[in-house]
Design a protein around this motif. Structure first.
Motif, PDB file in Angstrom:
ATOM      1  N   ALA A   1       0.835  -1.200   0.000  1.00 46.22           N
ATOM      2  CA  ALA A   1       0.000   0.000   0.000  1.00 46.22           C
ATOM      3  C   ALA A   1       0.873   1.253   0.000  1.00 46.22           C
ATOM      4  O   ALA A   1       2.079   1.206   0.230  1.00 46.22           O
ATOM      5  CB  ALA A   1      -0.929  -0.011   1.210  1.00 46.22           C
ATOM      6  N   ARG A   2       0.232   2.380  -0.281  1.00 46.39           N
ATOM      7  CA  ARG A   2       0.986   3.628  -0.420  1.00 46.39           C
ATOM      8  C   ARG A   2       1.512   4.145   0.906  1.00 46.39           C
ATOM      9  O   ARG A   2       2.529   4.824   0.942  1.00 46.39           O
ATOM     10  CB  ARG A   2       0.097   4.690  -1.075  1.00 46.39           C
ATOM     11  CG  ARG A   2      -0.319   4.336  -2.513  1.00 46.39           C
ATOM     12  CD  ARG A   2      -1.180   5.439  -3.100  1.00 46.39           C
ATOM     13  NE  ARG A   2      -1.571   5.117  -4.486  1.00 46.39           N
ATOM     14  CZ  ARG A   2      -2.333   5.901  -5.241  1.00 46.39           C
ATOM     15  NH1 ARG A   2      -2.799   7.039  -4.742  1.00 46.39           N
ATOM     16  NH2 ARG A   2      -2.637   5.531  -6.471  1.00 46.39           N
ATOM     17  N   ASP A   3       0.823   3.835   1.988  1.00 46.53           N
ATOM     18  CA  ASP A   3       1.233   4.351   3.295  1.00 46.53           C
ATOM     19  C   ASP A   3       2.479   3.605   3.759  1.00 46.53           C
ATOM     20  O   ASP A   3       2.424   2.400   4.034  1.00 46.53           O
ATOM     21  CB  ASP A   3       0.098   4.169   4.304  1.00 46.53           C
ATOM     22  CG  ASP A   3       0.408   4.853   5.628  1.00 46.53           C
ATOM     23  OD1 ASP A   3       1.492   5.456   5.751  1.00 46.53           O
ATOM     24  OD2 ASP A   3      -0.438   4.774   6.546  1.00 46.53           O
ATOM     25  N   PRO A   4       3.631   4.291   3.873  1.00 44.02           N
ATOM     26  CA  PRO A   4       4.855   3.582   4.286  1.00 44.02           C
ATOM     27  C   PRO A   4       4.872   3.215   5.763  1.00 44.02           C
ATOM     28  O   PRO A   4       5.701   2.419   6.179  1.00 44.02           O
ATOM     29  CB  PRO A   4       5.970   4.582   3.945  1.00 44.02           C
ATOM     30  CG  PRO A   4       5.306   5.924   4.041  1.00 44.02           C
ATOM     31  CD  PRO A   4       3.883   5.720   3.608  1.00 44.02           C
ATOM     32  N   PHE A   5       3.980   3.788   6.554  1.00 45.94           N
ATOM     33  CA  PHE A   5       3.971   3.531   7.995  1.00 45.94           C
ATOM     34  C   PHE A   5       2.983   2.428   8.370  1.00 45.94           C
ATOM     35  O   PHE A   5       2.805   2.143   9.561  1.00 45.94           O
ATOM     36  CB  PHE A   5       3.623   4.815   8.758  1.00 45.94           C
ATOM     37  CG  PHE A   5       4.590   5.923   8.513  1.00 45.94           C
ATOM     38  CD1 PHE A   5       5.829   5.939   9.149  1.00 45.94           C
ATOM     39  CD2 PHE A   5       4.276   6.947   7.639  1.00 45.94           C
ATOM     40  CE1 PHE A   5       6.718   6.964   8.915  1.00 45.94           C
ATOM     41  CE2 PHE A   5       5.168   7.985   7.410  1.00 45.94           C
ATOM     42  CZ  PHE A   5       6.398   7.997   8.044  1.00 45.94           C
ATOM     43  N   SER A   6       2.339   1.828   7.410  1.00 44.40           N
ATOM     44  CA  SER A   6       1.397   0.747   7.683  1.00 44.40           C
ATOM     45  C   SER A   6       1.917  -0.540   7.080  1.00 44.40           C
ATOM     46  O   SER A   6       2.786  -0.548   6.211  1.00 44.40           O
ATOM     47  CB  SER A   6       0.010   1.074   7.111  1.00 44.40           C
ATOM     48  OG  SER A   6       0.072   1.144   5.691  1.00 44.40           O
ATOM     49  N   ARG A   7       1.371  -1.633   7.555  1.00 40.48           N
ATOM     50  CA  ARG A   7       1.708  -2.954   7.031  1.00 40.48           C
ATOM     51  C   ARG A   7       0.495  -3.467   6.262  1.00 40.48           C
ATOM     52  O   ARG A   7      -0.271  -4.279   6.753  1.00 40.48           O
ATOM     53  CB  ARG A   7       2.073  -3.902   8.189  1.00 40.48           C
ATOM     54  CG  ARG A   7       3.380  -3.564   8.870  1.00 40.48           C
ATOM     55  CD  ARG A   7       4.554  -3.823   7.928  1.00 40.48           C
ATOM     56  NE  ARG A   7       5.837  -3.684   8.589  1.00 40.48           N
ATOM     57  CZ  ARG A   7       6.521  -2.561   8.689  1.00 40.48           C
ATOM     58  NH1 ARG A   7       6.011  -1.446   8.188  1.00 40.48           N
ATOM     59  NH2 ARG A   7       7.694  -2.519   9.284  1.00 40.48           N
ATOM     60  N   ARG A   8       0.336  -2.939   5.055  1.00 37.03           N
ATOM     61  CA  ARG A   8      -0.802  -3.310   4.233  1.00 37.03           C
ATOM     62  C   ARG A   8      -0.314  -3.599   2.812  1.00 37.03           C
ATOM     63  O   ARG A   8       0.588  -2.934   2.306  1.00 37.03           O
ATOM     64  CB  ARG A   8      -1.851  -2.197   4.210  1.00 37.03           C
ATOM     65  CG  ARG A   8      -2.415  -1.875   5.595  1.00 37.03           C
ATOM     66  CD  ARG A   8      -3.438  -0.775   5.544  1.00 37.03           C
ATOM     67  NE  ARG A   8      -3.921  -0.446   6.884  1.00 37.03           N
ATOM     68  CZ  ARG A   8      -4.843   0.458   7.152  1.00 37.03           C
ATOM     69  NH1 ARG A   8      -5.393   1.141   6.149  1.00 37.03           N
ATOM     70  NH2 ARG A   8      -5.220   0.693   8.388  1.00 37.03           N
TER      71      ARG A   8
ATOM     72  N   GLU B   1      -7.542  -4.823  -0.130  1.00 34.37           N
ATOM     73  CA  GLU B   1      -6.457  -4.376   0.743  1.00 34.37           C
ATOM     74  C   GLU B   1      -6.359  -5.333   1.927  1.00 34.37           C
ATOM     75  O   GLU B   1      -7.343  -5.570   2.630  1.00 34.37           O
ATOM     76  CB  GLU B   1      -6.711  -2.958   1.230  1.00 34.37           C
ATOM     77  CG  GLU B   1      -5.579  -2.398   2.073  1.00 34.37           C
ATOM     78  CD  GLU B   1      -5.877  -1.002   2.564  1.00 34.37           C
ATOM     79  OE1 GLU B   1      -5.329  -0.042   1.999  1.00 34.37           O
ATOM     80  OE2 GLU B   1      -6.677  -0.872   3.516  1.00 34.37           O
TER      81      GLU B   1
ATOM     82  N   THR C   1      -4.606  -6.071   5.440  1.00 31.79           N
ATOM     83  CA  THR C   1      -3.856  -5.527   6.568  1.00 31.79           C
ATOM     84  C   THR C   1      -3.168  -6.676   7.295  1.00 31.79           C
ATOM     85  O   THR C   1      -3.830  -7.601   7.777  1.00 31.79           O
ATOM     86  CB  THR C   1      -4.775  -4.767   7.535  1.00 31.79           C
ATOM     87  OG1 THR C   1      -5.423  -3.711   6.838  1.00 31.79           O
ATOM     88  CG2 THR C   1      -3.965  -4.185   8.686  1.00 31.79           C
TER      89      THR C   1
ATOM     90  N   ASP D   1       0.581  -4.963  11.538  1.00 30.88           N
ATOM     91  CA  ASP D   1       0.205  -3.550  11.506  1.00 30.88           C
ATOM     92  C   ASP D   1      -0.129  -3.075  12.918  1.00 30.88           C
ATOM     93  O   ASP D   1      -0.713  -3.812  13.722  1.00 30.88           O
ATOM     94  CB  ASP D   1      -0.990  -3.359  10.571  1.00 30.88           C
ATOM     95  CG  ASP D   1      -1.313  -1.891  10.359  1.00 30.88           C
ATOM     96  OD1 ASP D   1      -0.663  -1.271   9.503  1.00 30.88           O
ATOM     97  OD2 ASP D   1      -2.212  -1.383  11.065  1.00 30.88           O
TER      98      ASP D   1
ATOM     99  N   ASP E   1      -2.352  -1.144  13.990  1.00 32.98           N
ATOM    100  CA  ASP E   1      -3.775  -1.012  14.295  1.00 32.98           C
ATOM    101  C   ASP E   1      -4.508  -2.345  14.245  1.00 32.98           C
ATOM    102  O   ASP E   1      -5.748  -2.367  14.326  1.00 32.98           O
ATOM    103  CB  ASP E   1      -4.432  -0.044  13.290  1.00 32.98           C
ATOM    104  CG  ASP E   1      -3.885   1.369  13.421  1.00 32.98           C
ATOM    105  OD1 ASP E   1      -3.501   1.737  14.546  1.00 32.98           O
ATOM    106  OD2 ASP E   1      -3.821   2.073  12.407  1.00 32.98           O
TER     107      ASP E   1
END
Length: 302
Positions: free
Chosen positions: A134-141, A177, A179, A183, A185
């Motif tokens: 995923a685009r968010d570098p701070f998530s594990r998706r 997507e 997760t 992650d 969350d």
């Protein structure tokens, strides 16, 4: 006055005339040829001359031989370079085929493992491929190639051949997507296999997991296996999730800090298995299964 004699002195006399000498030597040569042809008397003379002149022949032929050998050497070098280049190309092509074959064998083995995992679960499932993160570098998706057109919905559990990978959190027509359980969350209800202790496993965001809100004196040891408890009604019970890696107990804190390592290849594999939705258990019988408004004889309303 006497006439001067101009005839050459005897010292400078030239002997026979050139014509006479030509005839003599020609006759001598013809005689030698005829005698040698008839009786082979000069065979040893020719052998001697051949032996005596052989070094001169080698010396005279050396430049020509050197040029021929040099040209052959250069041609051989060019040919060897061309063959070496062709062999390198063939080696690269063979290496590519071997790598692809090895990758296909590994993928085939993983697909067999995933199918075996599917057969062990009481729900249906389908295999999906991880396309990209995923685009968010701070998530594990990550994004997988299955969506609503493939009967995939939010909340479905994703596993590999070893254990739980994550949960579907967003669905598109052709993509979804996923997760990962690492992650920050994401939370999974689990229990310790050794003693049945129930807890909640959270992702730490750095590829690890953490058991939170457990008392300092909780019976948790390093190496304990952690599986899903199924209390949330979403995760199937008994799915392998993690292994306890480190337990920190400090008296100044009310809870112990328990770090875990995921069992599944959460951030390594590219093929996963999407498990079907967990079916809710049927409701208990109420006594009105026949459609009547009153309970059957012998049963009373509570």
């Amino acid at each position: 006055m006497a006439v001067a004699d101009h005839s050459p002195p005897p010292f400078f006399k030239r002997g026979p005339t050139p014509l006479v000498r030509l005839v003599f030597y020609a006759s001598l040569a013809l005689t030698i040829l005829v005698v040698d042809l008839r009786f082979h008397v000069l065979e040893w003379v020719r052998h001697g001359i051949e032996v005596a002149t052989y070094p001169l022949q080698l010396l005279a032929y050396a430049p020509v031989q050197g040029l021929e050998e040099g040209g052959g050497y250069l041609a051989g070098v060019v040919k060897l370079q061309q063959e070496n280049q062709q062999l390198r190309k063939q080696q690269l092509q063979t290496a590519n085929l071997l790598l692809r074959q090895e990758h296909l064998e590994q993928e085939n083995q993983r697909l067999r493992s995933l199918l075996d995992m599917q057969q062990r679960q009481p729900v249906a499932g389908q295999i999906a491929e991880i396309l990209y993160a995923a685009r968010d570098p701070f998530s594990r998706r990550v994004i997988i190639n299955r969506g609503s057109q493939h009967d995939v919905g939010t909340g479905q559990i994703v596993v590999d051949e070893f254990g739980v990978v994550g949960q579907i959190t967003r669905v598109y027509p052709l993509l979804s997507e996923l997760t990962l359980i690492t992650d920050k969350d994401q939370a999974v209800p689990v229990q310790i296999v050794r003693n049945g202790l129930r807890a909640v496993l959270f992702g730490s965001g750095d590829g690890n997991l953490e058991l939170r809100f457990l008392d300092v004196n909780a019976d948790v040891q390093e190496g304990d296996a952690v599986v899903t408890s199924g209390l949330d009604g979403i995760y199937l019970p008994g799915l392998p999730v993690a292994t306890v890696k480190q337990v920190r107990r400090e008296a100044s804190y009310a809870f112990a800090r328990i770090l875990c390592e995921p069992i599944a290849g959460v951030e390594r594999h590219d093929m996963v298995l999407i498990l079907g939705r967990r079916e809710a258990p049927p409701p208990p019988p109420t006594g009105w299964e026949d459609g009547s408004k009153e309970p059957p004889v012998g049963k009373h309303r509570e």
